[in-house]
Design an enzyme around this catalytic site. Sequence first.
Site, PDB file in Angstrom:
ATOM      1  N   LYS A 117       0.829  -1.216   0.000  1.00 12.27           N
ATOM      2  CA  LYS A 117       0.000   0.000   0.000  1.00 12.27           C
ATOM      3  C   LYS A 117       0.861   1.263   0.000  1.00 12.27           C
ATOM      4  O   LYS A 117       0.477   2.272  -0.576  1.00 12.27           O
ATOM      5  CB  LYS A 117      -0.998  -0.014   1.164  1.00 12.27           C
ATOM      6  CG  LYS A 117      -2.024  -1.130   0.997  1.00 12.27           C
ATOM      7  CD  LYS A 117      -3.417  -0.801   1.471  1.00 12.27           C
ATOM      8  CE  LYS A 117      -4.379  -1.880   0.969  1.00 12.27           C
ATOM      9  NZ  LYS A 117      -5.720  -1.829   1.484  1.00 12.27           N
ATOM     10  N   LYS A 199      -3.989 -11.214  -6.427  1.00 11.18           N
ATOM     11  CA  LYS A 199      -5.291 -11.503  -5.804  1.00 11.18           C
ATOM     12  C   LYS A 199      -6.380 -10.597  -6.370  1.00 11.18           C
ATOM     13  O   LYS A 199      -6.099  -9.473  -6.803  1.00 11.18           O
ATOM     14  CB  LYS A 199      -5.202 -11.370  -4.275  1.00 11.18           C
ATOM     15  CG  LYS A 199      -5.283  -9.967  -3.718  1.00 11.18           C
ATOM     16  CD  LYS A 199      -5.677  -9.971  -2.236  1.00 11.18           C
ATOM     17  CE  LYS A 199      -5.998  -8.546  -1.808  1.00 11.18           C
ATOM     18  NZ  LYS A 199      -6.683  -8.378  -0.564  1.00 11.18           N
ATOM     19  N   LYS A 202     -10.840  -5.393  -4.314  1.00 12.05           N
ATOM     20  CA  LYS A 202     -11.894  -4.380  -4.479  1.00 12.05           C
ATOM     21  C   LYS A 202     -11.391  -3.170  -5.241  1.00 12.05           C
ATOM     22  O   LYS A 202     -12.121  -2.515  -5.957  1.00 12.05           O
ATOM     23  CB  LYS A 202     -12.303  -3.856  -3.098  1.00 12.05           C
ATOM     24  CG  LYS A 202     -13.240  -4.708  -2.332  1.00 12.05           C
ATOM     25  CD  LYS A 202     -13.757  -3.858  -1.169  1.00 12.05           C
ATOM     26  CE  LYS A 202     -13.956  -4.695   0.063  1.00 12.05           C
ATOM     27  NZ  LYS A 202     -13.014  -4.406   1.144  1.00 12.05           N
TER      28      LYS A 202
END
Length: 335
Positions: A117, A199, A202
């Site tokens: 992130k 993966k 969202k």
Amino acid sequence: MADTERKKVIFSGIQPTGVFTLGNYVGAVRNWGPLQDEYDCIYSIVDQHAITVRKDPAKLRQQTVEGYALLLACGIDPKKSIVFIQSHNPNHAQLSWVLGCVTQFGELSRMTQFKDKAAKHADDINAGLFTYPVLMAADILTYNADAVPIGDDQRQHLELARNIAVRFNQRYGDMFTVPEAYIPKVGARIKSLQEPTKKMSKSDENPNATIYILDDKDTIMRKFRRAVTDSDTEIRFAEGKDGINNLLTIYSCATGKGIPDCEKEFAGKGYGDFKLAVGEAVADYLEPVRTEYARLMDDRAYLKECWTDGAQRAFRMSNKVLTKAYRKIGFVDYR
Ligand code: ATP
Ligand code: LTN
């Protein structure tokens, strides 16, 4: 189980960062409902975690309400479980401070989610992003949870929560239950339909990469039709066949059939037919969630009643643990 025996406690959370994906559903949320009869379950929309990435306030508010409704639509019963919004219970943030003081800088620096992130949001590597796993540990430990149902990507955070609990217990005397991860054998890491080594997430920018659990049938069929496969022709689970492995996993989760049975079912068939069958199965599988979600979103008063009740129950339960932890650490009692 005898009445006097304490039921085991389950805690899990999901961020209000958008409509849940098929990955969130299969890897985590769909497993939460069936646990409700056997365990004392506590489920939370973790809005405090979501602000570690810059968010528009109106969007956060909207996505928090939608996330709450989605949890109920996915089979979580607010009468059986405690279902609440994290920021409604101040005890998580309070315990998080205490736990932060037994967590090492080095440990947090090793978290892969932080590294990912931080790379993605290089202009906003804030302290909250760094201490995110401490708040997650507080979420779990403030209820003395025994088990935490999560997808595979959260394994490292759970391991850290366990280490923090053990360290606190060693330093201050027996206090926290050391939680176990509860990770499904199939579906713990659903991959992107476009880059099947990554993966499904969202926040993926490519709309074809992700199935959202509120997607309509046409959208689902289109995304599966475009799913990346390989230059081979055989539908079997094997090393290097990431796209097909992912589709087989999804088909297995949506139909409840084992992977070998799925392989047999499609022996001799082409990828095109297989993708259509996966799309059909997923659309049928998600249909009840969509219907229930629409019904719940029409009844905002009911949702508010549920999250208010959930917050009160969560507060009462966590307050006992926090008070005990404060005593252990040497804070002066005032009550
Ligand atoms: P974001 O993209 O905003 O970081 P996310 O899709 O990773 O979000 P989270 O709210 O972080 O979702 O995760 C909620 C739960 O879903 C966690 O238990 C996580 O392990 C699980 N999960 C997330 N992605 C997948 C996936 N692709 N496969 C299986 N489980 C997943
Ligand atoms: N970090 C998790 C969400 C989360 C969580 C938790 C999961 C926050 N607190 C406590 C289990 C238990 C995520 O990003 N999926």
